[in-house]
Design a protein around this motif. Sequence first.
Motif, PDB file in Angstrom:
ATOM      1  N   GLY B  78      96.784  85.554  12.257  1.00 39.89           N
ATOM      2  CA  GLY B  78      95.664  84.686  11.896  1.00 39.89           C
ATOM      3  C   GLY B  78      95.663  83.388  12.682  1.00 39.89           C
ATOM      4  O   GLY B  78      94.623  82.764  12.887  1.00 39.89           O
ATOM      5  N   ALA B  79      96.851  82.983  13.121  1.00 41.12           N
ATOM      6  CA  ALA B  79      96.971  81.772  13.944  1.00 41.12           C
ATOM      7  C   ALA B  79      96.809  82.089  15.431  1.00 41.12           C
ATOM      8  O   ALA B  79      97.017  81.232  16.283  1.00 41.12           O
ATOM      9  N   ALA B 205      90.780  82.196  15.278  1.00 41.72           N
ATOM     10  CA  ALA B 205      92.112  81.913  14.733  1.00 41.72           C
ATOM     11  C   ALA B 205      92.172  80.529  14.071  1.00 41.72           C
ATOM     12  O   ALA B 205      91.458  79.608  14.445  1.00 41.72           O
ATOM     13  N   THR B 206      93.064  80.409  13.082  1.00 38.86           N
ATOM     14  CA  THR B 206      93.275  79.132  12.393  1.00 38.86           C
ATOM     15  C   THR B 206      94.317  78.327  13.157  1.00 38.86           C
ATOM     16  O   THR B 206      95.510  78.453  12.909  1.00 38.86           O
TER      17      THR B 206
END
Lengths: 254, 366
Positions: B78-79, B205-206
């Motif tokens: 997610g990153a 993405a975070t």
Amino acid sequence: MEPAENIDGMMLVYKKPPTLTDTPMHYCPGCGHGVVHKVLMEVVDELKIQEETVGVAPVGCSVFAYDYMNIDMQEAAHGRATAVATGIKRVLPEKFVFTYQGDGDLAAIGTGETIHTINRGENILIVFINNGIYGMTGGQMAPTSLLGMKTTTTPFGREVSAMGNPIKITELIAQLPGAYYVTRQAVYTTAAVRKLKKSIEASFKYQKLKKGTCFIEVVSSCPSNWKLTPVEANEWLEKNMLPFYPLGDIKVPK
Amino acid sequence: MVMENKKENTETRLMKGNEALAEAAFRAGMKAYFGYPITPQSEVLEYLTAQVPKHPDVVILQAESELAAINMVYGASGAGARVMISSSGPGISLMQECLSYMTSAQLPALVVNVQRGGPGLGTIQPSQGDYFQAVKGGGHGDYHLIVLAPASVQEMVDLVFDGFRLSEKYRNPALILADGALGQMMEKVNLPPAGSLPKTQTPWATTGKPQTRERNIITSLFIQPERMEKLNQVLQSKYKEMGKEVRWEEIRTEDAEIVLVAFGLTSRICEKTVDLARQKELKVGLLRPITLYPFPTDAVVKLTESAKSFITVEMNAGQMVEDVRLAVNGRRPVEFYGRMGGMIPSPEEVLAKVESVAEKGLSIPI
């Protein structure tokens, strides 16, 4: 503090930080989540770290936190917030990473992840909302429910012989060398809210030092599932929760 | 001995399957790996940790459980990181919840299952008993993983690159379905050079929200059914699109009357069976699916035009045979031969099955 704006002859004394969205919160009247969200996002705004902050919201009432917090966020499976946060922080070590978890998430289904994340001293902030009940699923017993507390799964009150004692997870994890700063705060009075804000500020500053996990328990209320009015809930919290979960710092950096 | 193959810019080594896979992950630009020890794949984590000094920018972390490890994968993916995880049956079972979340949140990652015999704690010997789990979803909800089946140590390397590439292209986890024998056996491999797999852009993405864009949210929660259905439609259209990635290999199928269908280790065994059968002048060929999802349905359908019957050979009680039967759709008989619980069939055993089908086949008019 910025100088106050003058609007139509009136002085602006408060405004919502840009780190909160305009989405109306779904939380019940008297619920602590709204206040903790606000204080947390105020700190992110004041420290000017909106661009560098990533939050994790796992299953629970606050799983929708990303609807309200105007920052990059990840939703996590029940109990796995600190594992998800570990994954984020390990690949983005310069970012500020926090989790926002309830008592069922952090101290029941996610106990293993909680302990091992802190034991590794992951440089994250864990915000732990303890209201002694499962809110989202409708008021079942939590690991932190007090003895005698009536919930939908302890209709006759929590009893030690069958359900064990409420777990003081915060005292437990404070023993781990990886825990850098551990404190228990609340939001039932304005004074308590101010103290909470100070601990959040300190935690983000500590995170930069990369010396371990910061852990803030917030003793909170759930008027809807406690079957009390918001005012009664705060009174009940002070009378019943705080003697068992006393407020204050448990571990501070030397 | 290390040999440089200057021509193709690859490096040739003799390596164990698990170690070759781990080395390939570094060369494929893996940014993070999260794992937990389990036989018969522990060499992956051991190899990776031993190589840390050579790859200081890669995160290698032994988690407290497979459950935590896969959720670390979720966070890292997610990153925006290229991330891998490996395990075997019991550990892969623990990961199913998060894999369901990852498909819904549309997160890429490479998952490796070095299968062992089950069910339960089972045995550490090789098996293909996790086919259903890998191919049909495995966790809750309507989803699929992209499933790749290596049949050699070389493919343990090559499919790492394909796995990362496909998972990032479709924003869906990919799974390499290997087994204990492929993980443990040593073969010659050509290792591609590092940096040969470009990193996919991850604007979703975070990584911290700049003023220039809206916040990024990684979630699998869509509480309104209208939105949940819409997400499902997006996933289903991706799975349809993935059909074009289908890969398989055919050996001597041109004139084959009996077609063996086998993947992974059993396809290696069946190759030998094809040779033995041909020596006995039996017209036998082999269809080897390389992608198990998407399944090479059209390749099977095409063979129904020339082949009289099919035999699916697996190291389980008969799992892929269901997909073969769906493809054949009653046009030809589909037989099954399998061993279970970590037992590996011999080429001669499979040949005996082929001979019995051949005898039967003579009496069935087509």
